[in-house]
Design an enzyme around this catalytic site. Structure first.
Site: not given
Ligand code: AMP
Length: 287
Positions: A33, A37, A31
């Site tokens: 987002l 995301h 979340g």
């Molecule tokens: P999180 O909510 O931090 O667990 O992230 C969920 C997904 O979003 C994971 O696969 C992360 O690698 C991806 N994600 C988070 N930040 C980025 C970003 N800046 N660029 C690409 N993917 C991201």
């Protein structure tokens, strides 16, 4: 778009979609987002017919003393963003739904989980692997989308689904950055304005390391030493957790840089620990 809290309802909605022939894409998140995301939702939208997103701040991947209690939220904005990007289903379980009998079963991938972030977060990846396994079993997607922002997580999850024969394709998606290069992260919002300026140094240190590798393929130790010096000068409020140059498949440290390498680092700033990485391919291209 359907917002669902109950596992049985997720299963029913996805199986109804699948019985109509839809390929199912899945984007697991915690979340708060941002465009990083949302880029995963876009990738799922273009590759699949039905897109499921999960929003769950998984307690088992936080160690005591980490930032579980202060992890940013904002479910209404998240749901609007998911809808705007074309998600069909958002699964928003609570902790009781995910761990009704506590968390005594765990999935861990040894060999890949102890290095890089695993050094300072030794229980983190078992928490991630366990919740990702559960979510994949609940949603049963054809493809699941993960960002290279969390490169180690991507490698570990890919290995996990291979080893456990989980029938899903793990799709790797590029890092989305702010205009000044800082990788987008939920935790960036906890940085003060002054520290936010310093945080740009993570990306700048990686860029200059990639440039050095491209130019002359120096030994890894030299590249790491200059990145360390750059960060100490340009991000004085940051405490370096690690800077490593590793093989992108095994995540083991390498000594030479005339091959495909991953540069990865983590820095603890007041308010947030940030991570970033860049892959340098055999032609010396940073990605
Ligand atoms: P999180 O909510 O931090 O667990 O992230 C969920 C997904 O979003 C994971 O696969 C992360 O690698 C991806 N994600 C988070 N930040 C980025 C970003 N800046 N660029 C690409 N993917 C991201």
């Amino acid at each position: 778009m359907k917002t669902v809290q109950i596992i049985a309802e997720v299963r029913k909605t996805v199986s109804d979609a699948r019985s109509g022939g839809a390929a199912v894409g899945f984007v697991p998140t915690m979340g708060a987002l941002h465009e990083g995301h949302l880029s995963l939702i876009d990738a799922a939208r273009s590759a699949c017919d039905f897109v499921a997103v999960s929003i769950f701040v998984n307690p088992t991947q936080f160690a005591p003393g980490e930032d579980l209690a202060t992890y940013p939220g904002g479910i209404e904005a998240d749901l609007s963003a998911c809808e705007a990007r074309g998600a069909d289903l958002v699964f928003v379980p609570d902790v009781e739904t995910m761990y009704p009998r506590g968390a005594v079963t765990s999935v861990s991938v040894s060999g890949l989980s102890e290095t890089l972030c695993g050094r300072s977060r030794p229980t983190h990846f078992a928490g991630v692997c366990t919740v990702v396994t559960k979510l994949l079993n609940i949603v049963r997607p054809d493809k699941a989308f993960f960002g290279r922002k969390d490169f180690q997580q991507l490698v570990i999850v890919t290995r996990m689904v291979e080893d456990l024969d989980i029938p899903v394709e793990i799709v790797s998606c590029p890092i989305v950055r702010h205009a000044d290069g800082l990788a987008m992260s939920t935790r960036n919002q906890r940085l003060s304005a002054a520290v936010r300026l310093q945080a740009v140094a993570l990306h700048a240190a990686l860029e200059s390391a990639v440039a050095r590798i491209r130019q002359s393929h120096p030994p890894a130790a030299e590249v790491i030493a200059s990145a360390r010096e750059y960060l100490s000068t340009n991000a004085p409020d940051g405490e370096i957790d690690y800077i490593q140059i590793v093989d992108p498949q095994t995540l083991r440290d390498v000594e030479t840089t005339d091959r495909i390498v991953l540069l990865a680092l983590a820095v603890k700033f007041p308010g947030a620990r940030l991570i970033d990485n860049m892959l340098v391919d055999s032609a010396g291209e940073g990605q």
